[in-house]
Enzyme design. Structure first.
Site, PDB file in Angstrom:
ATOM      1  N   ASN A  63      34.029  26.666  39.153  1.00 49.51           N
ATOM      2  CA  ASN A  63      35.361  27.093  38.938  1.00 49.51           C
ATOM      3  C   ASN A  63      36.218  26.754  40.018  1.00 49.51           C
ATOM      4  O   ASN A  63      37.343  26.152  39.902  1.00 49.51           O
ATOM      5  CB  ASN A  63      35.538  28.514  38.345  1.00 49.51           C
ATOM      6  CG  ASN A  63      34.948  28.777  36.763  1.00 49.51           C
ATOM      7  OD1 ASN A  63      33.979  28.779  36.925  1.00 49.51           O
ATOM      8  ND2 ASN A  63      35.763  28.966  36.212  1.00 49.51           N
ATOM      9  N   LYS A  67      39.188  24.155  40.440  1.00 48.09           N
ATOM     10  CA  LYS A  67      40.645  24.478  40.229  1.00 48.09           C
ATOM     11  C   LYS A  67      41.396  24.752  41.083  1.00 48.09           C
ATOM     12  O   LYS A  67      42.649  24.836  41.461  1.00 48.09           O
ATOM     13  CB  LYS A  67      40.360  25.476  39.044  1.00 48.09           C
ATOM     14  CG  LYS A  67      39.979  25.492  37.738  1.00 48.09           C
ATOM     15  CD  LYS A  67      40.077  26.819  37.048  1.00 48.09           C
ATOM     16  CE  LYS A  67      39.508  26.722  35.670  1.00 48.09           C
ATOM     17  NZ  LYS A  67      39.543  28.138  34.747  1.00 48.09           N
ATOM     18  N   SER A 152      38.533  38.531  42.499  1.00 49.35           N
ATOM     19  CA  SER A 152      38.261  39.406  41.550  1.00 49.35           C
ATOM     20  C   SER A 152      36.950  40.194  41.925  1.00 49.35           C
ATOM     21  O   SER A 152      36.745  40.844  42.844  1.00 49.35           O
ATOM     22  CB  SER A 152      38.422  38.804  40.224  1.00 49.35           C
ATOM     23  OG  SER A 152      38.436  39.980  39.221  1.00 49.35           O
ATOM     24  N   ASP A 229      49.648  40.435  37.890  1.00 43.39           N
ATOM     25  CA  ASP A 229      48.059  40.689  37.774  1.00 43.39           C
ATOM     26  C   ASP A 229      47.934  41.601  36.357  1.00 43.39           C
ATOM     27  O   ASP A 229      47.974  42.699  36.738  1.00 43.39           O
ATOM     28  CB  ASP A 229      47.205  40.560  38.630  1.00 43.39           C
ATOM     29  CG  ASP A 229      45.926  40.812  38.692  1.00 43.39           C
ATOM     30  OD1 ASP A 229      45.464  40.944  37.553  1.00 43.39           O
ATOM     31  OD2 ASP A 229      45.243  40.206  39.673  1.00 43.39           O
ATOM     32  N   HIS A 262      46.619  36.872  37.645  1.00 42.94           N
ATOM     33  CA  HIS A 262      45.118  36.777  38.152  1.00 42.94           C
ATOM     34  C   HIS A 262      44.497  35.467  38.162  1.00 42.94           C
ATOM     35  O   HIS A 262      43.199  35.228  38.292  1.00 42.94           O
ATOM     36  CB  HIS A 262      44.451  37.672  37.451  1.00 42.94           C
ATOM     37  CG  HIS A 262      42.971  38.284  37.724  1.00 42.94           C
ATOM     38  ND1 HIS A 262      43.038  39.053  38.884  1.00 42.94           N
ATOM     39  CD2 HIS A 262      41.847  37.975  37.214  1.00 42.94           C
ATOM     40  CE1 HIS A 262      41.677  39.436  39.114  1.00 42.94           C
ATOM     41  NE2 HIS A 262      41.024  38.607  38.088  1.00 42.94           N
TER      42      HIS A 262
END
EC number: 3.1.2.12
Length: 284
Positions: A63, A67, A152, A229, A262
């Site tokens: 990821n 990204k 996160s 978020d 988020h």
């Protein structure tokens, strides 16, 4: 390369290379993948320091690499980016894939103590096995100069691993981290299942609890949080961490950003600041 370590992907980017590897993890008891961005300056005669990136719930090692766009700044500063996966995979433990926030893709960067989840030892994998694997197989990396970051659940991992290993990492940063997991639903679910009812064990993986014990910091903690978020008010609780930092005079830069959510759109917007933060701590 070590037996069982194989390259499974390579793409050129900003004159460096994204590479993906597979190996058998003795710590986790299964095959694992991880990704590395090697900046163009990396060589055995000019070793690159390492920035570990820990991803969030449901993510893999890909990821961040795909990204975030972090490679642009990493290439400029000469920092290697190392992104491990977020949990063991392929063990087929009953219930491991029943929910997005527990089991596969949700290792929470701890060492589970409950028998059923005994393979979930992502803390030891990130802190011990992976750095050793890197130092033994990649002469162009300097694993003695390392920093750590994450998003996160991975922000939780970065903060707790940093605070418990101040001798191993020069700096830490996080995007929308779970800063007080003992007081949010995500953390309570994970800790109950992985660690049982021992609340003292829970506190060893809670940044808000740890900062009271481990606060002799050489670098400011950088946290970015989007105000739009959806998880900010109930799951992430950065104000609790901020209060705990103030009590012990721990250096924290907590930046709240109106309108941001988020997602990786938020991360991509501010990742350059984080790379610069770590470059300064790594004396680049």
């Amino acid at each position: 390369m070590a037996s069982g370590l194989s390259e499974i992907g390579s793409t050129k980017m900003f004159d460096g290379y994204n590479k993906r590897y597979k190996h058998f993890s003795e710590t986790l008891g299964c095959s694992m993948t991880f990704s590395i961005y090697f900046p163009p300056s990396a060589s055995s005669s000019h070793k690159s320091p390492v920035l570990y990136w820990l991803s969030g719930l449901t993510c893999t090692d890909e990821n961040f690499i795909i990204k975030s766009g972090a490679q642009r700044a990493a290439s400029t500063h000469g920092i290697a980016l190392v992104a491990p996966d977020t949990s063991p995979r392929g063990l087929n433990v009953e219930g491991e894939a029943d929910s997005y926030d527990f089991g596969v893709g949700a290792g929470f960067y701890l060492n589970a103590t409950q028998e059923k989840w005994k393979n979930w030892r992502m803390y030891d994998y990130v802190v011990k096995e992976l750095p050793k694997l890197l130092s033994e197989n990649f002469s162009q990396l300097d694993t003695t100069k390392a920093s750590i970051s994450g998003h996160s659940m991975g922000g939780h991992g970065a903060l707790t691993i940093y605070l418990r290993n101040l001798d191993k990492y020069k700096s830490v940063s996080a995007f929308a981290p779970i800063t007080n997991p003992i007081n949010c639903a995500w953390g309570q679910k994970a800790f109950t299942n992985y660690l049982g009812d021992n609340k003292a064990a829970w506190e060893e993986y809670d940044a808000t609890c740890l900062i009271s014990k481990y606060n002799n910091l050489s670098a400011t903690i950088l946290i970015d949080q989007g105000e739009n978020d959806q998880f900010y008010p109930d799951q992430l609780l950065p104000s609790k961490f901020e209060e705990a930092c103030k009590k012990v005079n721990a250096p924290l830069l907590l930046r709240l950003h109106p309108g941001y959510d988020h997602s990786y759109y938020f991360i991509a917007t501010f990742i350059e600041d984080h790379i610069s933060h770590h470059a300064q701590a790594l004396e680049l």
